[in-house]
Every structure is written in C-alpha cells, then in structure tokens.
Design a protein around this motif. Sequence first.
Motif, PDB file in Angstrom:
ATOM      1  N   LYS A   3       0.916  -1.386   0.055  1.00 19.31           N
ATOM      2  CA  LYS A   3      -0.012   0.095  -0.078  1.00 19.31           C
ATOM      3  C   LYS A   3       0.903   1.200  -0.118  1.00 19.31           C
ATOM      4  O   LYS A   3       1.635   1.345   0.847  1.00 19.31           O
ATOM      5  CB  LYS A   3      -0.856   0.053   1.482  1.00 19.31           C
ATOM      6  N   ASN A   4       0.862   1.828  -0.984  1.00 18.28           N
ATOM      7  CA  ASN A   4       1.749   3.118  -1.190  1.00 18.28           C
ATOM      8  C   ASN A   4       0.649   4.403  -1.463  1.00 18.28           C
ATOM      9  O   ASN A   4       0.024   4.329  -2.236  1.00 18.28           O
ATOM     10  CB  ASN A   4       2.635   2.954  -2.410  1.00 18.28           C
ATOM     11  N   ILE A   5       0.905   5.255  -0.737  1.00 25.12           N
ATOM     12  CA  ILE A   5      -0.189   6.372  -0.660  1.00 25.12           C
ATOM     13  C   ILE A   5      -0.084   7.234  -2.000  1.00 25.12           C
ATOM     14  O   ILE A   5      -1.091   7.405  -2.623  1.00 25.12           O
ATOM     15  CB  ILE A   5       0.195   7.507   0.437  1.00 25.12           C
ATOM     16  N   SER A   6       1.162   7.383  -2.636  1.00 23.72           N
ATOM     17  CA  SER A   6       1.125   7.922  -3.996  1.00 23.72           C
ATOM     18  C   SER A   6       0.409   6.903  -5.059  1.00 23.72           C
ATOM     19  O   SER A   6      -0.176   7.572  -5.754  1.00 23.72           O
ATOM     20  CB  SER A   6       2.567   8.147  -4.453  1.00 23.72           C
ATOM     21  N   ASP A   7       0.663   5.735  -4.933  1.00 20.38           N
ATOM     22  CA  ASP A   7       0.092   4.843  -5.816  1.00 20.38           C
ATOM     23  C   ASP A   7      -1.573   4.739  -5.669  1.00 20.38           C
ATOM     24  O   ASP A   7      -2.196   4.960  -6.573  1.00 20.38           O
ATOM     25  CB  ASP A   7       0.368   3.480  -5.494  1.00 20.38           C
ATOM     26  N   ILE A   8      -2.025   4.968  -4.474  1.00 19.93           N
ATOM     27  CA  ILE A   8      -3.502   5.235  -4.204  1.00 19.93           C
ATOM     28  C   ILE A   8      -4.016   6.403  -4.682  1.00 19.93           C
ATOM     29  O   ILE A   8      -4.970   6.501  -5.276  1.00 19.93           O
ATOM     30  CB  ILE A   8      -3.643   4.789  -2.581  1.00 19.93           C
ATOM     31  N   GLN A   9      -3.266   7.569  -4.363  1.00 19.81           N
ATOM     32  CA  GLN A   9      -3.679   8.747  -5.188  1.00 19.81           C
ATOM     33  C   GLN A   9      -3.698   8.749  -6.386  1.00 19.81           C
ATOM     34  O   GLN A   9      -4.560   9.337  -6.998  1.00 19.81           O
ATOM     35  CB  GLN A   9      -2.707  10.070  -4.334  1.00 19.81           C
ATOM     36  N   ASN A  10      -2.661   8.155  -7.034  1.00 22.47           N
ATOM     37  CA  ASN A  10      -2.587   8.054  -8.662  1.00 22.47           C
ATOM     38  C   ASN A  10      -3.953   7.268  -9.168  1.00 22.47           C
ATOM     39  O   ASN A  10      -4.723   7.657 -10.034  1.00 22.47           O
ATOM     40  CB  ASN A  10      -1.421   7.383  -9.092  1.00 22.47           C
ATOM     41  N   LEU A  11      -4.103   6.290  -8.380  1.00 20.19           N
ATOM     42  CA  LEU A  11      -5.463   5.376  -8.874  1.00 20.19           C
ATOM     43  C   LEU A  11      -6.643   6.435  -8.734  1.00 20.19           C
ATOM     44  O   LEU A  11      -7.415   6.220  -9.492  1.00 20.19           O
ATOM     45  CB  LEU A  11      -5.499   4.112  -7.750  1.00 20.19           C
ATOM     46  N   ILE A  12      -6.797   6.907  -7.578  1.00 17.55           N
ATOM     47  CA  ILE A  12      -7.939   7.965  -7.282  1.00 17.55           C
ATOM     48  C   ILE A  12      -8.046   9.029  -8.545  1.00 17.55           C
ATOM     49  O   ILE A  12      -9.184   9.183  -9.022  1.00 17.55           O
ATOM     50  CB  ILE A  12      -7.890   8.627  -6.054  1.00 17.55           C
ATOM     51  N   GLN A  13      -6.726   9.491  -8.853  1.00 12.73           N
ATOM     52  CA  GLN A  13      -7.010  10.479  -9.896  1.00 12.73           C
ATOM     53  C   GLN A  13      -7.329   9.824 -11.231  1.00 12.73           C
ATOM     54  O   GLN A  13      -7.977  10.681 -11.896  1.00 12.73           O
ATOM     55  CB  GLN A  13      -5.363  11.148  -9.963  1.00 12.73           C
ATOM     56  N   GLU A  14      -6.561   8.788 -11.497  1.00 16.19           N
ATOM     57  CA  GLU A  14      -7.130   8.034 -12.807  1.00 16.19           C
ATOM     58  C   GLU A  14      -8.572   7.756 -12.999  1.00 16.19           C
ATOM     59  O   GLU A  14      -9.006   7.720 -13.972  1.00 16.19           O
ATOM     60  CB  GLU A  14      -6.169   6.698 -12.874  1.00 16.19           C
ATOM     61  N   ASN A  15      -9.206   7.616 -11.731  1.00 17.38           N
ATOM     62  CA  ASN A  15     -10.460   7.155 -11.636  1.00 17.38           C
ATOM     63  C   ASN A  15     -11.256   8.386 -10.975  1.00 17.38           C
ATOM     64  O   ASN A  15     -12.438   7.946 -10.676  1.00 17.38           O
ATOM     65  CB  ASN A  15     -10.804   5.892 -10.808  1.00 17.38           C
ATOM     66  N   SER A  16     -10.857   9.732 -11.246  1.00 24.63           N
ATOM     67  CA  SER A  16     -11.586  10.743 -10.576  1.00 24.63           C
ATOM     68  C   SER A  16     -12.918  10.986 -11.020  1.00 24.63           C
ATOM     69  O   SER A  16     -13.793  11.361 -10.405  1.00 24.63           O
ATOM     70  CB  SER A  16     -10.666  12.048 -11.034  1.00 24.63           C
ATOM     71  N   PHE A  17     -13.233  10.469 -12.305  1.00 22.84           N
ATOM     72  CA  PHE A  17     -14.656  10.974 -12.593  1.00 22.84           C
ATOM     73  C   PHE A  17     -15.535   9.937 -12.025  1.00 22.84           C
ATOM     74  O   PHE A  17     -16.854  10.266 -12.009  1.00 22.84           O
ATOM     75  CB  PHE A  17     -14.542  10.339 -14.326  1.00 22.84           C
ATOM     76  N   LEU A  18     -15.034   8.918 -11.357  1.00 24.02           N
ATOM     77  CA  LEU A  18     -15.928   7.943 -10.343  1.00 24.02           C
ATOM     78  C   LEU A  18     -16.465   8.626  -9.134  1.00 24.02           C
ATOM     79  O   LEU A  18     -17.463   8.430  -8.520  1.00 24.02           O
ATOM     80  CB  LEU A  18     -15.481   6.776  -9.988  1.00 24.02           C
ATOM     81  N   PHE A  19     -15.681   9.974  -8.884  1.00 19.02           N
ATOM     82  CA  PHE A  19     -16.071  10.576  -7.692  1.00 19.02           C
ATOM     83  C   PHE A  19     -16.266  12.034  -8.103  1.00 19.02           C
ATOM     84  O   PHE A  19     -15.970  13.111  -7.376  1.00 19.02           O
ATOM     85  CB  PHE A  19     -14.524  10.456  -6.734  1.00 19.02           C
ATOM     86  N   TRP A  20     -17.475  12.175  -9.038  1.00 18.03           N
ATOM     87  CA  TRP A  20     -17.635  13.504  -9.794  1.00 18.03           C
ATOM     88  C   TRP A  20     -18.369  14.347  -8.607  1.00 18.03           C
ATOM     89  O   TRP A  20     -18.264  15.460  -8.736  1.00 18.03           O
ATOM     90  CB  TRP A  20     -18.737  13.189 -10.845  1.00 18.03           C
ATOM     91  N   TRP A  21     -18.854  13.670  -7.617  1.00 23.18           N
ATOM     92  CA  TRP A  21     -19.519  14.837  -6.497  1.00 23.18           C
ATOM     93  C   TRP A  21     -18.454  15.336  -5.417  1.00 23.18           C
ATOM     94  O   TRP A  21     -18.790  16.142  -4.813  1.00 23.18           O
ATOM     95  CB  TRP A  21     -20.583  14.146  -5.901  1.00 23.18           C
ATOM     96  N   VAL A  22     -17.404  14.736  -5.400  1.00 26.50           N
ATOM     97  CA  VAL A  22     -16.432  15.075  -4.529  1.00 26.50           C
ATOM     98  C   VAL A  22     -15.515  16.327  -4.800  1.00 26.50           C
ATOM     99  O   VAL A  22     -15.031  16.354  -6.245  1.00 26.50           O
ATOM    100  CB  VAL A  22     -15.285  13.875  -3.978  1.00 26.50           C
ATOM    101  N   PRO A  23     -15.091  17.456  -4.195  1.00 31.31           N
ATOM    102  CA  PRO A  23     -14.505  18.338  -4.929  1.00 31.31           C
ATOM    103  C   PRO A  23     -12.987  18.027  -5.153  1.00 31.31           C
ATOM    104  O   PRO A  23     -12.683  17.208  -4.642  1.00 31.31           O
ATOM    105  CB  PRO A  23     -14.561  19.597  -3.800  1.00 31.31           C
ATOM    106  N   GLU A  24     -12.415  18.588  -6.246  1.00 28.55           N
ATOM    107  CA  GLU A  24     -11.115  17.949  -6.643  1.00 28.55           C
ATOM    108  C   GLU A  24     -10.093  18.042  -5.295  1.00 28.55           C
ATOM    109  O   GLU A  24      -9.399  17.219  -4.992  1.00 28.55           O
ATOM    110  CB  GLU A  24     -10.476  19.101  -7.678  1.00 28.55           C
ATOM    111  N   ASP A  25      -9.896  19.216  -4.665  1.00 27.48           N
ATOM    112  CA  ASP A  25      -8.971  18.964  -3.514  1.00 27.48           C
ATOM    113  C   ASP A  25      -9.539  17.986  -2.365  1.00 27.48           C
ATOM    114  O   ASP A  25      -8.737  18.077  -1.490  1.00 27.48           O
ATOM    115  CB  ASP A  25      -9.280  20.579  -2.737  1.00 27.48           C
ATOM    116  N   LYS A  26     -10.637  17.628  -2.371  1.00 26.90           N
ATOM    117  CA  LYS A  26     -10.977  16.547  -1.177  1.00 26.90           C
ATOM    118  C   LYS A  26     -10.835  15.072  -1.997  1.00 26.90           C
ATOM    119  O   LYS A  26     -10.951  14.293  -0.955  1.00 26.90           O
ATOM    120  CB  LYS A  26     -12.671  16.550  -0.734  1.00 26.90           C
ATOM    121  N   LYS A  27     -10.596  15.141  -3.075  1.00 25.12           N
ATOM    122  CA  LYS A  27     -10.184  13.759  -3.518  1.00 25.12           C
ATOM    123  C   LYS A  27      -9.425  12.773  -3.131  1.00 25.12           C
ATOM    124  O   LYS A  27      -9.247  11.525  -2.813  1.00 25.12           O
ATOM    125  CB  LYS A  27     -10.256  13.602  -5.182  1.00 25.12           C
TER     126      LYS A  27
END
Length: 98
Positions: A3-27
């Motif tokens: 579990k690597n924080i940067s890998d998790i954050q990259n995965l969130i960023q790559e799938n950002s559209f799945l969290f359309w209701w979450v403000p960018e700075d909170k993702k």
Amino acid sequence: MKKNISDIQNLIQENSFLFWWVPEDKKKNISLDSLVEAILNYGDEKSVKKLFDILGIKTVADIFRKNTTNKSRINYFPRVINYFHLYFTKYVKEYSKQ
C-alpha cells in the motif's frame, strides 16, 4: 505491491470521474472503502487489476466483505456482490473461511 499512498492517490486521480460529487481538493482524502466500492461497482478491468495490485486482493476482499455483510444499507450493485463474492471465494483462501 505494498500500500503506497502515492499509488493510491494516482489510482484515485486516474478514476477521478467516479467521484464526480467530490471537490477536486478533497479527492485525495477518499477512504479506501469508498475507493474499493467505486472501482468494483463502476471501474473497468484495468482499474480493478490496479486496485488489486496496489492494495492486494486480500485487503480488497476484506473491505468488500466488511461493506457487504450484515449492513442495513449496501451500496454495491447485486451483480457486483454476486460476482466478487464468487471471485474472492475462489481466489482468496481466507475469504470463504470467514
């Protein structure tokens, strides 16, 4: 893979559209429970594989089980529950013994 924080954050960023209701700075603060739920419900096979690679299949299975068992509200689709229950039963030894 660990579990690597940067890998998790990259995965969130790559799938950002799945969290359309979450403000960018909170993702970046999305919980692992929410990440697993979104990717298993809406992601494609590449994002699911990457999720397994980053978190480990056992961790994903544990999060999935926790959020689909003995809950009054379950946010997973019935087909997703059925598929991943069968998948984790087959590929995660500990899953079927819990």
